[in-house]
Design an enzyme around this catalytic site. Sequence first.
Site, PDB file in Angstrom:
ATOM      1  CB  CYS A   4      -0.969  -0.015   1.192  1.00  0.00           C
ATOM      2  SG  CYS A   4      -0.303   0.646   2.717  1.00  0.00           S
ATOM      3  CB  CYS A   7       3.551  -0.637   2.733  1.00  0.00           C
ATOM      4  SG  CYS A   7       2.621  -1.519   4.006  1.00  0.00           S
ATOM      5  CG  ASP A  30      -1.461  14.841   5.431  1.00  0.00           C
ATOM      6  OD1 ASP A  30      -2.130  13.945   5.959  1.00  0.00           O
ATOM      7  OD2 ASP A  30      -1.707  15.298   4.287  1.00  0.00           O
ATOM      8  CG  HIS A  46      -0.599  -3.299   5.570  1.00  0.00           C
ATOM      9  ND1 HIS A  46      -0.730  -2.138   4.858  1.00  0.00           N
ATOM     10  CD2 HIS A  46      -1.809  -3.929   5.506  1.00  0.00           C
ATOM     11  CE1 HIS A  46      -1.964  -2.060   4.373  1.00  0.00           C
ATOM     12  NE2 HIS A  46      -2.636  -3.148   4.743  1.00  0.00           N
ATOM     13  CG  ASN A  87     -10.114  10.363   9.536  1.00  0.00           C
ATOM     14  OD1 ASN A  87     -10.823  10.834  10.423  1.00  0.00           O
ATOM     15  ND2 ASN A  87      -9.327  11.115   8.787  1.00  0.00           N
ATOM     16  N   GLY A  93     -14.008   9.058   6.530  1.00  0.00           N
ATOM     17  CA  GLY A  93     -13.209   9.636   5.447  1.00  0.00           C
ATOM     18  C   GLY A  93     -11.835   9.018   5.303  1.00  0.00           C
ATOM     19  CB  THR A  95      -8.337   8.612   1.577  1.00  0.00           C
ATOM     20  OG1 THR A  95      -7.271   9.239   2.290  1.00  0.00           O
ATOM     21  CG2 THR A  95      -9.558   9.519   1.589  1.00  0.00           C
ATOM     22  CG  HIS A  98      -0.376   1.452   6.498  1.00  0.00           C
ATOM     23  ND1 HIS A  98       0.586   0.599   5.977  1.00  0.00           N
ATOM     24  CD2 HIS A  98       0.050   1.797   7.735  1.00  0.00           C
ATOM     25  CE1 HIS A  98       1.540   0.420   6.893  1.00  0.00           C
ATOM     26  NE2 HIS A  98       1.244   1.151   7.962  1.00  0.00           N
ATOM     27  CG  HIS A 100      -3.325   7.140   8.549  1.00  0.00           C
ATOM     28  ND1 HIS A 100      -3.949   6.206   7.760  1.00  0.00           N
ATOM     29  CD2 HIS A 100      -4.019   8.295   8.377  1.00  0.00           C
ATOM     30  CE1 HIS A 100      -4.963   6.768   7.132  1.00  0.00           C
ATOM     31  NE2 HIS A 100      -5.040   8.042   7.502  1.00  0.00           N
TER      32      HIS A 100
HETATM   33  P1  5GP Z   1      -7.141   9.682   5.859  1.00  0.00           P
HETATM   34  O1  5GP Z   1      -8.118  10.539   5.129  1.00  0.00           O
HETATM   35  O2  5GP Z   1      -7.037   8.293   5.279  1.00  0.00           O
HETATM   36  O3  5GP Z   1      -7.330   9.680   7.341  1.00  0.00           O
HETATM   37  O4  5GP Z   1      -5.741  10.394   5.681  1.00  0.00           O
HETATM   38  C1  5GP Z   1      -4.862  10.131   4.640  1.00  0.00           C
HETATM   39  C2  5GP Z   1      -3.874  11.267   4.626  1.00  0.00           C
HETATM   40  O5  5GP Z   1      -2.775  10.893   3.843  1.00  0.00           O
HETATM   41  C3  5GP Z   1      -4.441  12.555   4.013  1.00  0.00           C
HETATM   42  O6  5GP Z   1      -4.404  13.607   4.985  1.00  0.00           O
HETATM   43  C4  5GP Z   1      -3.536  12.823   2.821  1.00  0.00           C
HETATM   44  O7  5GP Z   1      -3.245  14.192   2.633  1.00  0.00           O
HETATM   45  C5  5GP Z   1      -2.300  12.015   3.167  1.00  0.00           C
HETATM   46  N1  5GP Z   1      -1.574  11.524   2.005  1.00  0.00           N
HETATM   47  C6  5GP Z   1      -2.127  10.896   0.919  1.00  0.00           C
HETATM   48  N2  5GP Z   1      -1.149  10.551   0.052  1.00  0.00           N
HETATM   49  C7  5GP Z   1       0.033  10.968   0.594  1.00  0.00           C
HETATM   50  C8  5GP Z   1       1.384  10.901   0.163  1.00  0.00           C
HETATM   51  O8  5GP Z   1       1.716  10.384  -0.910  1.00  0.00           O
HETATM   52  N3  5GP Z   1       2.309  11.447   0.977  1.00  0.00           N
HETATM   53  C9  5GP Z   1       1.987  12.023   2.184  1.00  0.00           C
HETATM   54  N4  5GP Z   1       2.998  12.535   2.897  1.00  0.00           N
HETATM   55  N5  5GP Z   1       0.713  12.106   2.621  1.00  0.00           N
HETATM   56  C10 5GP Z   1      -0.250  11.590   1.838  1.00  0.00           C
HETATM   57 ZN    ZN Z   2       0.516  -0.620   4.307  1.00  0.00          ZN
END
Ligand code: 5GP
Ligand code: ZN
Length: 114
Positions: A4, A7, A30, A46, A87, A93, A95, A98, A100
């Site tokens: 992912c 990862c 982020d 993971h 989240n 939300g 997205t 993995h 976090h």
């Molecule tokens: P979620 O919405 O799943 O809780 O948060 C995913 C977070 O990952 C989002 O705040 C998004 O900006 C961040 N994110 C998505 N792709 C990348 C990436 O390639 N690099 C970094 N540093 N953050 C990412």
């Molecule tokens: Zn992962």
Amino acid sequence: MEECLFCKIIKGEIPSTKIYEDENVYAFKDIEPVAPVHILVVPKKHISSLNEIKEEDEILIGKIHIAITKIAKELGIDKDGYRVINNCGKDAGQTVMHLHFHIVAGVNMGEKLI
Ligand code: 5GP
Ligand code: ZN
């Protein structure tokens, strides 16, 4: 082995701005910050979401939170405070599948959660 996005970031296959790393935990900025400080803290193992943690992950979840406090002190946000967000699933939300934890700080977020 899972492949992912996070990862790949942990393995260095996708670049990130590292904030903290230890044996079990990796933290990075982020890519789309919603506040002056916006860090993502992830387990190196993971786990797709909070829904998927097992009894065996009990210590790991504690270690992630210890890492969060170290990061907060290092960044100097421990005094004014910060918000830790997970989240889990569609309605929250999530997205990236993995586990976090977002650390958001540097602005007064008030009392409302959403
Ligand atoms: P979620 O919405 O799943 O809780 O948060 C995913 C977070 O990952 C989002 O705040 C998004 O900006 C961040 N994110 C998505 N792709 C990348 C990436 O390639 N690099 C970094 N540093 N953050 C990412
Ligand atoms: Zn992962």
